[in-house]
Design a protein around this motif. Structure first.
Motif, PDB file in Angstrom:
ATOM      1  N   ASP A  18      59.585 -22.375  10.849  1.00  0.00           N
ATOM      2  CA  ASP A  18      59.457 -20.961  11.225  1.00  0.00           C
ATOM      3  C   ASP A  18      58.112 -20.666  11.874  1.00  0.00           C
ATOM      4  O   ASP A  18      57.897 -19.563  12.360  1.00  0.00           O
ATOM      5  CB  ASP A  18      59.757 -20.011  10.044  1.00  0.00           C
ATOM      6  CG  ASP A  18      58.596 -19.864   9.056  1.00  0.00           C
ATOM      7  OD1 ASP A  18      57.581 -20.577   9.176  1.00  0.00           O
ATOM      8  OD2 ASP A  18      58.721 -19.017   8.153  1.00  0.00           O
ATOM      9  N   ASP A  19      57.208 -21.643  11.883  1.00  0.00           N
ATOM     10  CA  ASP A  19      55.890 -21.420  12.481  1.00  0.00           C
ATOM     11  C   ASP A  19      55.905 -21.603  13.997  1.00  0.00           C
ATOM     12  O   ASP A  19      54.914 -21.297  14.664  1.00  0.00           O
ATOM     13  CB  ASP A  19      54.858 -22.374  11.861  1.00  0.00           C
ATOM     14  CG  ASP A  19      54.556 -22.034  10.407  1.00  0.00           C
ATOM     15  OD1 ASP A  19      54.852 -20.901   9.985  1.00  0.00           O
ATOM     16  OD2 ASP A  19      54.025 -22.901   9.699  1.00  0.00           O
ATOM     17  N   GLY A  20      56.998 -22.096  14.532  1.00  0.00           N
ATOM     18  CA  GLY A  20      57.139 -22.193  15.982  1.00  0.00           C
ATOM     19  C   GLY A  20      56.989 -23.607  16.511  1.00  0.00           C
ATOM     20  O   GLY A  20      56.469 -24.507  15.835  1.00  0.00           O
ATOM     21  N   ILE A  21      57.440 -23.770  17.762  1.00  0.00           N
ATOM     22  CA  ILE A  21      57.562 -25.092  18.387  1.00  0.00           C
ATOM     23  C   ILE A  21      56.208 -25.796  18.535  1.00  0.00           C
ATOM     24  O   ILE A  21      56.149 -27.021  18.561  1.00  0.00           O
ATOM     25  CB  ILE A  21      58.272 -24.963  19.768  1.00  0.00           C
ATOM     26  CG1 ILE A  21      58.679 -26.314  20.336  1.00  0.00           C
ATOM     27  CG2 ILE A  21      57.399 -24.190  20.765  1.00  0.00           C
ATOM     28  CD1 ILE A  21      59.884 -26.946  19.713  1.00  0.00           C
ATOM     29  N   ASN A  22      55.111 -25.024  18.603  1.00  0.00           N
ATOM     30  CA  ASN A  22      53.790 -25.641  18.793  1.00  0.00           C
ATOM     31  C   ASN A  22      53.000 -25.800  17.493  1.00  0.00           C
ATOM     32  O   ASN A  22      51.825 -26.172  17.527  1.00  0.00           O
ATOM     33  CB  ASN A  22      52.964 -24.806  19.783  1.00  0.00           C
ATOM     34  CG  ASN A  22      53.570 -24.821  21.167  1.00  0.00           C
ATOM     35  OD1 ASN A  22      54.015 -25.866  21.655  1.00  0.00           O
ATOM     36  ND2 ASN A  22      53.631 -23.667  21.806  1.00  0.00           N
ATOM     37  N   ALA A  23      53.619 -25.519  16.361  1.00  0.00           N
ATOM     38  CA  ALA A  23      52.896 -25.553  15.090  1.00  0.00           C
ATOM     39  C   ALA A  23      52.563 -26.987  14.680  1.00  0.00           C
ATOM     40  O   ALA A  23      53.388 -27.892  14.829  1.00  0.00           O
ATOM     41  CB  ALA A  23      53.741 -24.895  13.999  1.00  0.00           C
ATOM     42  N   VAL A  42      64.862 -32.063  17.221  1.00  0.00           N
ATOM     43  CA  VAL A  42      64.022 -30.912  16.869  1.00  0.00           C
ATOM     44  C   VAL A  42      64.535 -29.682  17.611  1.00  0.00           C
ATOM     45  O   VAL A  42      64.742 -29.724  18.825  1.00  0.00           O
ATOM     46  CB  VAL A  42      62.540 -31.156  17.266  1.00  0.00           C
ATOM     47  CG1 VAL A  42      61.685 -29.932  16.939  1.00  0.00           C
ATOM     48  CG2 VAL A  42      61.984 -32.399  16.568  1.00  0.00           C
ATOM     49  N   VAL A  43      64.780 -28.607  16.857  1.00  0.00           N
ATOM     50  CA  VAL A  43      65.065 -27.297  17.447  1.00  0.00           C
ATOM     51  C   VAL A  43      64.234 -26.284  16.674  1.00  0.00           C
ATOM     52  O   VAL A  43      64.463 -26.070  15.484  1.00  0.00           O
ATOM     53  CB  VAL A  43      66.549 -26.897  17.359  1.00  0.00           C
ATOM     54  CG1 VAL A  43      66.766 -25.546  18.042  1.00  0.00           C
ATOM     55  CG2 VAL A  43      67.459 -27.955  17.976  1.00  0.00           C
ATOM     56  N   ALA A  44      63.242 -25.695  17.346  1.00  0.00           N
ATOM     57  CA  ALA A  44      62.325 -24.794  16.641  1.00  0.00           C
ATOM     58  C   ALA A  44      62.130 -23.516  17.447  1.00  0.00           C
ATOM     59  O   ALA A  44      62.318 -23.501  18.666  1.00  0.00           O
ATOM     60  CB  ALA A  44      60.989 -25.492  16.405  1.00  0.00           C
ATOM     61  N   PRO A  45      61.732 -22.442  16.778  1.00  0.00           N
ATOM     62  CA  PRO A  45      61.535 -21.168  17.482  1.00  0.00           C
ATOM     63  C   PRO A  45      60.377 -21.233  18.489  1.00  0.00           C
ATOM     64  O   PRO A  45      59.382 -21.910  18.249  1.00  0.00           O
ATOM     65  CB  PRO A  45      61.199 -20.180  16.360  1.00  0.00           C
ATOM     66  CG  PRO A  45      61.627 -20.844  15.093  1.00  0.00           C
ATOM     67  CD  PRO A  45      61.507 -22.312  15.326  1.00  0.00           C
ATOM     68  N   GLU A  46      60.527 -20.511  19.602  1.00  0.00           N
ATOM     69  CA  GLU A  46      59.455 -20.447  20.609  1.00  0.00           C
ATOM     70  C   GLU A  46      58.191 -19.838  20.026  1.00  0.00           C
ATOM     71  O   GLU A  46      57.086 -20.222  20.403  1.00  0.00           O
ATOM     72  CB  GLU A  46      59.903 -19.569  21.798  1.00  0.00           C
ATOM     73  CG  GLU A  46      60.855 -20.241  22.760  1.00  0.00           C
ATOM     74  CD  GLU A  46      60.152 -21.170  23.750  1.00  0.00           C
ATOM     75  OE1 GLU A  46      58.960 -21.475  23.582  1.00  0.00           O
ATOM     76  OE2 GLU A  46      60.845 -21.592  24.705  1.00  0.00           O
ATOM     77  N   GLU A  69      62.974 -34.966  25.385  1.00  0.00           N
ATOM     78  CA  GLU A  69      64.248 -35.491  24.928  1.00  0.00           C
ATOM     79  C   GLU A  69      64.443 -35.191  23.434  1.00  0.00           C
ATOM     80  O   GLU A  69      63.565 -35.459  22.613  1.00  0.00           O
ATOM     81  CB  GLU A  69      64.288 -37.006  25.162  1.00  0.00           C
ATOM     82  CG  GLU A  69      65.698 -37.550  25.076  1.00  0.00           C
ATOM     83  CD  GLU A  69      65.735 -39.068  25.226  1.00  0.00           C
ATOM     84  OE1 GLU A  69      64.691 -39.665  25.551  1.00  0.00           O
ATOM     85  OE2 GLU A  69      66.815 -39.652  24.993  1.00  0.00           O
ATOM     86  N   ARG A  70      65.563 -34.590  23.106  1.00  0.00           N
ATOM     87  CA  ARG A  70      65.917 -34.255  21.712  1.00  0.00           C
ATOM     88  C   ARG A  70      64.977 -33.233  21.071  1.00  0.00           C
ATOM     89  O   ARG A  70      64.862 -33.167  19.849  1.00  0.00           O
ATOM     90  CB  ARG A  70      65.953 -35.509  20.830  1.00  0.00           C
ATOM     91  CG  ARG A  70      67.044 -36.469  21.227  1.00  0.00           C
ATOM     92  CD  ARG A  70      67.140 -37.585  20.217  1.00  0.00           C
ATOM     93  NE  ARG A  70      68.310 -38.405  20.457  1.00  0.00           N
ATOM     94  CZ  ARG A  70      68.799 -39.269  19.590  1.00  0.00           C
ATOM     95  NH1 ARG A  70      68.218 -39.424  18.406  1.00  0.00           N
ATOM     96  NH2 ARG A  70      69.867 -39.972  19.868  1.00  0.00           N
ATOM     97  N   LYS A  71      64.262 -32.484  21.889  1.00  0.00           N
ATOM     98  CA  LYS A  71      63.353 -31.465  21.346  1.00  0.00           C
ATOM     99  C   LYS A  71      63.546 -30.164  22.118  1.00  0.00           C
ATOM    100  O   LYS A  71      63.297 -30.110  23.326  1.00  0.00           O
ATOM    101  CB  LYS A  71      61.906 -31.935  21.431  1.00  0.00           C
ATOM    102  CG  LYS A  71      60.927 -30.940  20.812  1.00  0.00           C
ATOM    103  CD  LYS A  71      59.505 -31.496  20.824  1.00  0.00           C
ATOM    104  CE  LYS A  71      58.539 -30.512  20.180  1.00  0.00           C
ATOM    105  NZ  LYS A  71      57.151 -31.020  20.194  1.00  0.00           N
ATOM    106  N   TRP A  72      63.986 -29.130  21.401  1.00  0.00           N
ATOM    107  CA  TRP A  72      64.308 -27.852  22.032  1.00  0.00           C
ATOM    108  C   TRP A  72      63.569 -26.710  21.360  1.00  0.00           C
ATOM    109  O   TRP A  72      63.349 -26.729  20.152  1.00  0.00           O
ATOM    110  CB  TRP A  72      65.817 -27.587  21.937  1.00  0.00           C
ATOM    111  CG  TRP A  72      66.639 -28.470  22.811  1.00  0.00           C
ATOM    112  CD1 TRP A  72      66.849 -29.811  22.665  1.00  0.00           C
ATOM    113  CD2 TRP A  72      67.351 -28.075  23.996  1.00  0.00           C
ATOM    114  NE1 TRP A  72      67.655 -30.274  23.679  1.00  0.00           N
ATOM    115  CE2 TRP A  72      67.987 -29.225  24.509  1.00  0.00           C
ATOM    116  CE3 TRP A  72      67.529 -26.855  24.657  1.00  0.00           C
ATOM    117  CZ2 TRP A  72      68.781 -29.194  25.656  1.00  0.00           C
ATOM    118  CZ3 TRP A  72      68.324 -26.826  25.803  1.00  0.00           C
ATOM    119  CH2 TRP A  72      68.930 -27.987  26.297  1.00  0.00           C
TER     120      TRP A  72
END
Ligand code: MN
Length: 262
Positions: A18-23, A42-46, A69-72
């Motif tokens: 929940d901390d986001g894709i760059n956490a 990996v699928v994480a919030p922007e 690849e495989r990370k959204w």
């Protein structure tokens, strides 16, 4: 209804947070997942979705961005991310394990009702997938000891996956704010209690209009042995199974008796 034990090396893992894709905690969790299996998505919030709880985006479209690849990244909530990953991205071959975190800060006691980290695991659980949330205790403004979760996370997951697992349960793991070598073991805990100890900050915007900011600071009640809070304060890893059935059984019976009285 039970999940049979799962060999982690064969697990197909969906990592979210929940901390986001760059956490930085997402990097830690990816390392934990890769120590278990080579099949990691990996699928994480922007953006940071801490406090988003189990919210679901129903009135806005979702944009999904392929980071690598495989990370959204998805511009939605942790719940949206799990749904997108399980039902769309990996839909042909869905994950067998959802890992959420590693959250910057604990998710203990009543925090679990606010937490987007826990909610992602709740969503995995609702979709019929073994799900584990992980959080790292830290003391502001000291650096977060990510290495503690990275060191112990794979073993926690291996041990949890080795048992038969109720399909209604998700696992809430918290790592203590100590170095990897100073952990006081792993403890199976129950959810503790604490209250809202924060306050509402009032400031003025440049035009003199007040605005407000919630300063969330949980209070600490007595540290009850056996609870998640007590284990973390003592330097142990807390492993707490949760479930989504929120019915209060004693109160249900009391109400039923009162409402059926002649
Ligand atoms: Mn968070």
């Amino acid at each position: 209804m039970l999940f049979s034990p799962l060999d982690p090396a064969t697990a197909r893992i969906l990592v979210t947070n929940d901390d986001g894709i760059n956490a930085p905690g997402l990097v830690s969790l990816f390392e934990i997942a890769r120590a278990l299996s080579k099949d990691v998505w990996v699928v994480a919030p922007e953006t940071n979705q801490s406090g988003a709880a189990h919210s679901l985006s129903l009135s806005k479209p979702l944009r999904a961005r392929e980071v690598s690849e495989r990370k959204w990244a998805v511009d939605g909530t942790p719940t949206d991310c799990v749904l997108f990953g399980v039902r769309h991205l990996m839909g042909e071959n869905p994950p067998t394990l959802v890992l959420s975190g590693v959250n910057r800060g604990t998710n203990l006691a009543d925090d679990v009702t606010y937490s987007g980290t826990i909610a992602a695991a709740m969503e995995g659980c609702l979709l019929g997938i073994r799900s584990i949330a992980m959080s790292q205790s830290y003391t502001h403004p000291e650096p977060v000891k990510w290495e503690t979760g990275e060191k112990h996370g794979p073993e926690v997951v291996r041990r949890v996956l080795a048992i038969e697992w109720s399909r209604e349960a998700l696992i809430n793991v918290n790592f203590p704010d100590v170095g990897p070598g100073d952990v006081e073991g792993m403890e199976i805990t129950r959810q503790g209690q604490r209250g809202f100890g924060g306050h509402i900050v009032e400031r003025l915007d440049p035009r003199g209009t007040p605005y407000y900011w919630i300063n969330y600071t949980p209070t600490e009640k007595d540290l009850v042995p056996g609870t998640d809070i007590e284990a973390i304060r003592r330097g142990a890893i807390s492993i707490n199974p949760l479930h989504l059935d929120l019915t209060h059984e004693t109160m249900r019976r009391r109400l039923r008796d009162a409402f059926t009285r002649k």
